[in-house]
Structure formats: structure tokens, C-alpha cells
Design a protein around this motif. Structure first.
Motif, PDB file in Angstrom:
ATOM      1  N   MET A   1     133.092  75.873 108.752  1.00 51.77           N
ATOM      2  CA  MET A   1     133.517  74.628 108.529  1.00 51.77           C
ATOM      3  C   MET A   1     134.077  74.780 107.055  1.00 51.77           C
ATOM      4  SD  MET A   1     130.289  72.016 109.221  1.00 51.77           S
ATOM      5  CE  MET A   1     130.699  71.146 110.952  1.00 51.77           C
ATOM      6  N   SER A   2     135.133  73.755 106.871  1.00 50.25           N
ATOM      7  CA  SER A   2     135.447  73.612 105.442  1.00 50.25           C
ATOM      8  C   SER A   2     134.712  72.802 104.702  1.00 50.25           C
ATOM      9  CB  SER A   2     137.197  73.272 105.654  1.00 50.25           C
ATOM     10  OG  SER A   2     137.559  73.319 104.275  1.00 50.25           O
ATOM     11  N   LEU A   3     133.679  73.282 104.313  1.00 50.05           N
ATOM     12  CA  LEU A   3     132.762  72.613 103.535  1.00 50.05           C
ATOM     13  C   LEU A   3     132.132  73.536 102.316  1.00 50.05           C
ATOM     14  CD1 LEU A   3     130.738  70.291 106.126  1.00 50.05           C
ATOM     15  CD2 LEU A   3     132.113  69.557 104.234  1.00 50.05           C
ATOM     16  N   THR A   4     131.657  73.309 101.271  1.00 53.16           N
ATOM     17  CA  THR A   4     130.779  74.040 100.446  1.00 53.16           C
ATOM     18  C   THR A   4     129.452  73.763 100.771  1.00 53.16           C
ATOM     19  OG1 THR A   4     130.205  72.265  98.836  1.00 53.16           O
ATOM     20  CG2 THR A   4     132.274  73.666  98.486  1.00 53.16           C
ATOM     21  N   PRO A   5     128.275  74.557 100.613  1.00 56.70           N
ATOM     22  CA  PRO A   5     126.865  74.159 101.216  1.00 56.70           C
ATOM     23  C   PRO A   5     126.562  73.114 100.439  1.00 56.70           C
ATOM     24  CG  PRO A   5     127.169  76.820 100.682  1.00 56.70           C
ATOM     25  CD  PRO A   5     128.673  75.988 100.488  1.00 56.70           C
ATOM     26  N   THR A   6     126.850  72.820  99.357  1.00 54.20           N
ATOM     27  CA  THR A   6     126.387  71.462  98.608  1.00 54.20           C
ATOM     28  C   THR A   6     126.975  70.271  99.336  1.00 54.20           C
ATOM     29  OG1 THR A   6     126.384  72.479  96.556  1.00 54.20           O
ATOM     30  CG2 THR A   6     126.522  70.010  96.688  1.00 54.20           C
ATOM     31  N   GLU A   7     128.451  70.238  99.721  1.00 58.26           N
ATOM     32  CA  GLU A   7     128.966  69.322 100.783  1.00 58.26           C
ATOM     33  C   GLU A   7     128.235  69.275 101.928  1.00 58.26           C
ATOM     34  OE1 GLU A   7     133.223  69.382  98.984  1.00 58.26           O
ATOM     35  OE2 GLU A   7     132.669  70.510 100.554  1.00 58.26           O
ATOM     36  N   PRO A  25     115.584  78.206 100.714  1.00 58.20           N
ATOM     37  CA  PRO A  25     116.706  79.029 100.019  1.00 58.20           C
ATOM     38  C   PRO A  25     117.868  79.227 101.355  1.00 58.20           C
ATOM     39  CG  PRO A  25     114.722  79.874  98.842  1.00 58.20           C
ATOM     40  CD  PRO A  25     114.312  78.932 100.000  1.00 58.20           C
ATOM     41  N   ALA A  26     117.132  79.785 102.377  1.00 60.47           N
ATOM     42  CA  ALA A  26     118.218  80.186 103.431  1.00 60.47           C
ATOM     43  C   ALA A  26     118.474  79.192 104.438  1.00 60.47           C
ATOM     44  CB  ALA A  26     117.512  81.242 104.055  1.00 60.47           C
ATOM     45  N   GLY A  27     118.012  77.922 104.194  1.00 60.46           N
ATOM     46  CA  GLY A  27     118.387  76.794 105.214  1.00 60.46           C
ATOM     47  C   GLY A  27     117.568  75.610 105.376  1.00 60.46           C
ATOM     48  N   TRP A  28     117.375  75.226 106.477  1.00 58.29           N
ATOM     49  CA  TRP A  28     116.714  73.875 106.908  1.00 58.29           C
ATOM     50  C   TRP A  28     116.015  74.176 107.912  1.00 58.29           C
ATOM     51  CZ3 TRP A  28     121.636  74.118 105.144  1.00 58.29           C
ATOM     52  CH2 TRP A  28     121.795  73.368 103.809  1.00 58.29           C
ATOM     53  N   PRO A  29     114.762  74.292 108.152  1.00 58.68           N
ATOM     54  CA  PRO A  29     113.980  74.258 109.398  1.00 58.68           C
ATOM     55  C   PRO A  29     113.575  72.751 109.710  1.00 58.68           C
ATOM     56  CG  PRO A  29     112.882  75.849 107.844  1.00 58.68           C
ATOM     57  CD  PRO A  29     113.731  74.970 107.049  1.00 58.68           C
ATOM     58  N   LEU A  30     114.109  72.512 110.888  1.00 62.43           N
ATOM     59  CA  LEU A  30     113.755  70.953 111.354  1.00 62.43           C
ATOM     60  C   LEU A  30     112.855  71.201 112.318  1.00 62.43           C
ATOM     61  CD1 LEU A  30     117.446  69.782 111.611  1.00 62.43           C
ATOM     62  CD2 LEU A  30     116.379  70.094 109.401  1.00 62.43           C
ATOM     63  N   SER A  31     111.863  70.074 112.489  1.00 64.56           N
ATOM     64  CA  SER A  31     111.082  70.014 113.593  1.00 64.56           C
ATOM     65  C   SER A  31     110.656  68.642 113.794  1.00 64.56           C
ATOM     66  CB  SER A  31     109.796  70.886 113.264  1.00 64.56           C
ATOM     67  OG  SER A  31     108.772  70.311 112.261  1.00 64.56           O
ATOM     68  N   ARG A  32     110.294  68.232 115.087  1.00 62.61           N
ATOM     69  CA  ARG A  32     109.855  66.981 115.663  1.00 62.61           C
ATOM     70  C   ARG A  32     108.956  67.379 116.875  1.00 62.61           C
ATOM     71  NH1 ARG A  32     115.474  63.821 116.649  1.00 62.61           N
ATOM     72  NH2 ARG A  32     116.245  65.046 118.499  1.00 62.61           N
ATOM     73  N   VAL A  37     114.573  73.269 115.265  1.00 65.41           N
ATOM     74  CA  VAL A  37     115.977  73.748 115.104  1.00 65.41           C
ATOM     75  C   VAL A  37     115.908  74.310 113.588  1.00 65.41           C
ATOM     76  CG1 VAL A  37     118.322  72.968 114.909  1.00 65.41           C
ATOM     77  CG2 VAL A  37     116.656  72.039 116.432  1.00 65.41           C
ATOM     78  N   GLY A  38     116.526  75.479 113.497  1.00 66.24           N
ATOM     79  CA  GLY A  38     116.940  76.286 112.172  1.00 66.24           C
ATOM     80  C   GLY A  38     118.379  75.677 111.854  1.00 66.24           C
ATOM     81  N   LEU A  39     118.955  75.539 110.730  1.00 66.74           N
ATOM     82  CA  LEU A  39     120.056  75.249 110.203  1.00 66.74           C
ATOM     83  C   LEU A  39     120.164  76.289 108.988  1.00 66.74           C
ATOM     84  CD1 LEU A  39     120.740  71.442 110.219  1.00 66.74           C
ATOM     85  CD2 LEU A  39     121.526  73.047 111.730  1.00 66.74           C
ATOM     86  N   SER A  40     121.291  76.812 108.893  1.00 62.79           N
ATOM     87  CA  SER A  40     121.852  77.447 107.754  1.00 62.79           C
ATOM     88  C   SER A  40     123.374  77.490 107.366  1.00 62.79           C
ATOM     89  CB  SER A  40     121.277  79.121 107.872  1.00 62.79           C
ATOM     90  OG  SER A  40     122.216  79.740 108.644  1.00 62.79           O
ATOM     91  N   CYS A  41     123.769  77.527 106.183  1.00 65.08           N
ATOM     92  CA  CYS A  41     125.054  77.262 105.746  1.00 65.08           C
ATOM     93  C   CYS A  41     125.555  78.338 104.794  1.00 65.08           C
ATOM     94  CB  CYS A  41     125.332  75.762 105.299  1.00 65.08           C
ATOM     95  SG  CYS A  41     127.022  75.311 105.086  1.00 65.08           S
ATOM     96  N   PRO A  42     125.525  79.535 105.018  1.00 57.37           N
ATOM     97  CA  PRO A  42     126.029  80.553 104.084  1.00 57.37           C
ATOM     98  C   PRO A  42     127.608  80.154 103.650  1.00 57.37           C
ATOM     99  CG  PRO A  42     125.703  81.712 105.951  1.00 57.37           C
ATOM    100  CD  PRO A  42     125.207  80.326 106.085  1.00 57.37           C
ATOM    101  N   VAL A  60     125.274  77.880 111.042  1.00 60.80           N
ATOM    102  CA  VAL A  60     124.440  78.582 111.996  1.00 60.80           C
ATOM    103  C   VAL A  60     123.413  77.540 112.500  1.00 60.80           C
ATOM    104  CG1 VAL A  60     122.939  80.368 112.611  1.00 60.80           C
ATOM    105  CG2 VAL A  60     124.945  80.635 111.100  1.00 60.80           C
ATOM    106  N   ILE A  61     123.285  77.326 113.789  1.00 59.25           N
ATOM    107  CA  ILE A  61     122.174  76.364 114.450  1.00 59.25           C
ATOM    108  C   ILE A  61     121.620  77.421 115.179  1.00 59.25           C
ATOM    109  CG2 ILE A  61     121.861  74.316 115.890  1.00 59.25           C
ATOM    110  CD1 ILE A  61     124.684  73.379 114.881  1.00 59.25           C
ATOM    111  N   ALA A  62     120.091  77.499 115.162  1.00 60.92           N
ATOM    112  CA  ALA A  62     119.189  78.076 115.901  1.00 60.92           C
ATOM    113  C   ALA A  62     118.028  77.450 116.506  1.00 60.92           C
ATOM    114  CB  ALA A  62     118.851  79.442 115.102  1.00 60.92           C
ATOM    115  N   PHE A  63     118.093  77.448 117.821  1.00 61.31           N
ATOM    116  CA  PHE A  63     117.013  76.677 118.528  1.00 61.31           C
ATOM    117  C   PHE A  63     115.915  77.330 118.884  1.00 61.31           C
ATOM    118  CE2 PHE A  63     121.366  74.460 119.282  1.00 61.31           C
ATOM    119  CZ  PHE A  63     121.087  73.267 119.225  1.00 61.31           C
TER     120      PHE A  63
END
Length: 87
Positions: A1-7, A25-32, A37-42, A60-63
Motif C-alpha cells: 500500500m502507498s501508506l506509511t505505517p503511521t498512516e 511492535p510487529a503488528g496488531w493481533p486481533l481477536s473476537r 487475525v494478525g495484521l502487520s505493516c512493515p 500482511v493479513i494472517a488468519f
């Protein structure tokens, strides 16, 4: 994506409603219930095209589970929040 990690993180916020989120630091683990789902945005190197420099990030989206319907719902929600209407 054309975004910075902050954006990316700023634009991600509305998508997080209804999820339990741990910011690591490596991303966002999401759960419900029933889904994780794990998200990361290096960052990637800038894209230079003539005088223009565009930020780039690899999203990166990891299910955790292989449930096609759950994946489809999450991806549709993700695309709705990150769609920019480009052509």
C-alpha cells in the motif's frame, strides 16, 4: 500500500471496533469470538517516479483459522476501510 505505517495505523482504527486488539511492535493481533487475525505493516523503500516519492508498506493479513466465510467478511471490511477509489 502507498501508506506509511503511521498512516496505516490511523486508518486502521475504525476497522478495530468489535475486536480485542493488542498493539505489538510487529503488528496488531486481533481477536473476537470465533476469529483471530494478525495484521502487520512493515515499511518498504520509497517508490520514486520522477520527482515524486511515494511511501510504501507491505500489509500482511494472517488468519488463525481457515474459515472462508470469516476471511471473506474480514477482507470485505478491510477493503471498505482502506479503499481509495483508484482506477
Amino acid at each position: 500500500m502507498s501508506l506509511t505505517p503511521t498512516e496505516f495505523e490511523r486508518q486502521l482504527q475504525p476497522l478495530l471496533a468489535g475486536w480485542v486488539v493488542d498493539r505489538l511492535p510487529a503488528g496488531w493481533p486481533l481477536s473476537r469470538p470465533g476469529q483471530a487475525v494478525g495484521l502487520s505493516c512493515p515499511s518498504l523503500p520509497l517508490l520514486r517516479t520522477g520527482p515524486i516519492e511515494l511511501p510504501r508498506s507491505e500489509v500482511v493479513i494472517a488468519f488463525a483459522d481457515d474459515v472462508p466465510a470469516s476471511k471473506a467478511v474480514f477482507l470485505a471490511d478491510f477493503q471498505r476501510h482502506f479503499g481509495r477509489g483508484g482506477g
